[in-house]
Design an enzyme around this catalytic site. Structure first.
Site, mmCIF file in Angstrom:
data_model
loop_
_atom_site.group_PDB
_atom_site.id
_atom_site.type_symbol
_atom_site.label_atom_id
_atom_site.label_comp_id
_atom_site.label_asym_id
_atom_site.label_seq_id
_atom_site.Cartn_x
_atom_site.Cartn_y
_atom_site.Cartn_z
ATOM 1 N N GLY A 101 28.580 36.667 40.166
ATOM 2 C CA GLY A 101 28.526 35.449 40.976
ATOM 3 C C GLY A 101 28.402 34.181 40.168
ATOM 4 O O GLY A 101 28.530 33.074 40.709
ATOM 5 N N VAL B 212 37.761 41.226 33.082
ATOM 6 C CA VAL B 212 36.385 41.694 32.882
ATOM 7 C C VAL B 212 35.383 40.551 32.750
ATOM 8 O O VAL B 212 34.181 40.795 32.656
ATOM 9 C CB VAL B 212 36.239 42.621 31.659
ATOM 10 N N LYS C 172 42.708 28.615 24.507
ATOM 11 C CA LYS C 172 43.382 29.745 25.147
ATOM 12 C C LYS C 172 44.808 29.688 24.628
ATOM 13 O O LYS C 172 45.618 28.871 25.081
ATOM 14 C CB LYS C 172 43.348 29.584 26.677
HETATM 15 N N1 ATP Z 1 29.893 36.935 36.226
HETATM 16 C C1 ATP Z 1 30.840 36.621 37.094
HETATM 17 N N2 ATP Z 1 30.531 35.985 38.238
HETATM 18 C C2 ATP Z 1 31.462 35.667 39.142
HETATM 19 N N3 ATP Z 1 32.748 35.922 39.018
HETATM 20 C C3 ATP Z 1 33.111 36.528 37.906
HETATM 21 C C4 ATP Z 1 32.198 36.905 36.871
HETATM 22 N N4 ATP Z 1 32.887 37.476 35.874
HETATM 23 C C5 ATP Z 1 34.175 37.463 36.271
HETATM 24 N N5 ATP Z 1 34.301 36.896 37.485
HETATM 25 C C6 ATP Z 1 35.535 36.720 38.252
HETATM 26 O O1 ATP Z 1 36.358 37.848 37.991
HETATM 27 C C7 ATP Z 1 37.682 37.439 37.786
HETATM 28 C C8 ATP Z 1 38.120 37.821 36.398
HETATM 29 O O2 ATP Z 1 37.302 37.138 35.456
HETATM 30 P P1 ATP Z 1 37.920 36.345 34.242
HETATM 31 O O3 ATP Z 1 39.007 35.447 34.700
HETATM 32 O O4 ATP Z 1 36.808 35.703 33.497
HETATM 33 O O5 ATP Z 1 38.531 37.573 33.425
HETATM 34 P P2 ATP Z 1 39.226 37.530 32.052
HETATM 35 O O6 ATP Z 1 38.689 38.689 31.301
HETATM 36 O O7 ATP Z 1 39.045 36.194 31.453
HETATM 37 O O8 ATP Z 1 40.751 37.801 32.414
HETATM 38 P P3 ATP Z 1 42.090 37.288 31.682
HETATM 39 O O9 ATP Z 1 42.568 38.453 30.884
HETATM 40 O O10 ATP Z 1 42.984 36.985 32.843
HETATM 41 O O11 ATP Z 1 41.771 36.094 30.872
HETATM 42 C C9 ATP Z 1 37.731 35.931 38.004
HETATM 43 O O12 ATP Z 1 38.131 35.671 39.329
HETATM 44 C C10 ATP Z 1 36.304 35.512 37.776
HETATM 45 O O13 ATP Z 1 35.967 34.343 38.495
HETATM 46 MG MG MG Z 2 40.344 34.780 31.105
#
Ligand code: ATP
Ligand code: MG
Length: 218
Positions: A198, A13, A37
């Protein structure tokens, strides 16, 4: 030292991007920041994990990853399948307490009840006396996921700092526009940030320059 714990309504998310934005804002204000992390899954040694994304987007941040498991699973499942050790709550809490930075941000794995070892992020937040930031999706379904997450946090006696929309589209649909009003109403938590879709593709300099407009955890 201030500690913020970052969870999400699910995996993917935007927790990492939101974590990077909070870190960038704090650094721009002159604070020192460390991002922890505890458990990274789904990456092999040498591959890019969440803390590497944070380090790429935010100059000057210190990052710590305690353990990584190769399979893209919940950390405890990944640990058991790989035969690697489970993290302990004590380990996570002591590493956070040893940090000398002004702001310590702990990013969970997946959602708030995911087992990091034989414990969840709720235990980490409770032990550290830290509030939790909930990163939520923008669209249909997020009201239920966000309210469930906020209720679980509050039931554990932990403070919810607020909600951050992980990825806000340039052309929000009807559900997304309504959610801006409904999310605070159903969860009782403030929206403290919204990251434009983005943002993760921006250069580190652009990301850092703009991050202060996206989040306001204070
Ligand atoms: N605002 C954003 N702009 C561009 N890409 C995004 C944005 N938010 C999320 N993403 C993309 O969506 C995907 C998931 O985001 P992210 O890795 O931050 O999720 P997470 O919640 O940290 O997941 P995890 O549980 O794996 O840690 C990634 O590829 C990230 O680059
Ligand atoms: Mg993450």
């Amino acid at each position: 030292m201030t500690v913020l714990v970052v969870t999400g309504t699910s995996t993917g998310v935007g927790k990492t991007i939101a974590t990077a934005a909070i870190a960038a804002r704090a650094i721009a204000k002159g604070q020192s920041v460390v991002v922890i992390k505890p458990a990274q899954t789904g990456v092999l040694p040498g591959e890019v994990g969440d803390i590497d994304d944070v380090a790429r987007l935010v100059a000057g941040v210190r990052t710590i990853e305690l353990i990584r498991y190769p399979e893209p699973l919940a950390p405890d499942t990944a640990a058991r399948r790989s035969g690697m050790r489970l993290l302990s709550l004590d380990e996570v809490v002591s590493v956070a307490r040893e940090c000398v930075e002004d702001l310590v941000i702990v990013e969970g794995a997946g959602g708030v009840l995911v087992r990091i070892g034989e414990f969840t992020l709720l235990d980490v937040a409770r032990e550290l006396g830290a509030p939790i930031v909930v990163v939520a999706a923008s669209g249909l379904g997020t009201l239920n996921h966000s309210e469930l997450t906020v209720r679980a946090i509050e039931a554990a006696g932990v403070e919810v700092k607020g909600l951050i929309i992980g990825s806000w589209p340039t052309e929000p649909d009807l559900a997304e526009r309504c959610n801006l009003e409904d999310l605070p109403r159903v969860t009782g938590a403030r929206i403290i940030g919204s990251i434009p879709a983005g943002a993760g593709q921006l250069s580190g300099i652009e990301f850092t320059n703009r991050a202060a407009e996206w989040v306001d955890p204070e």
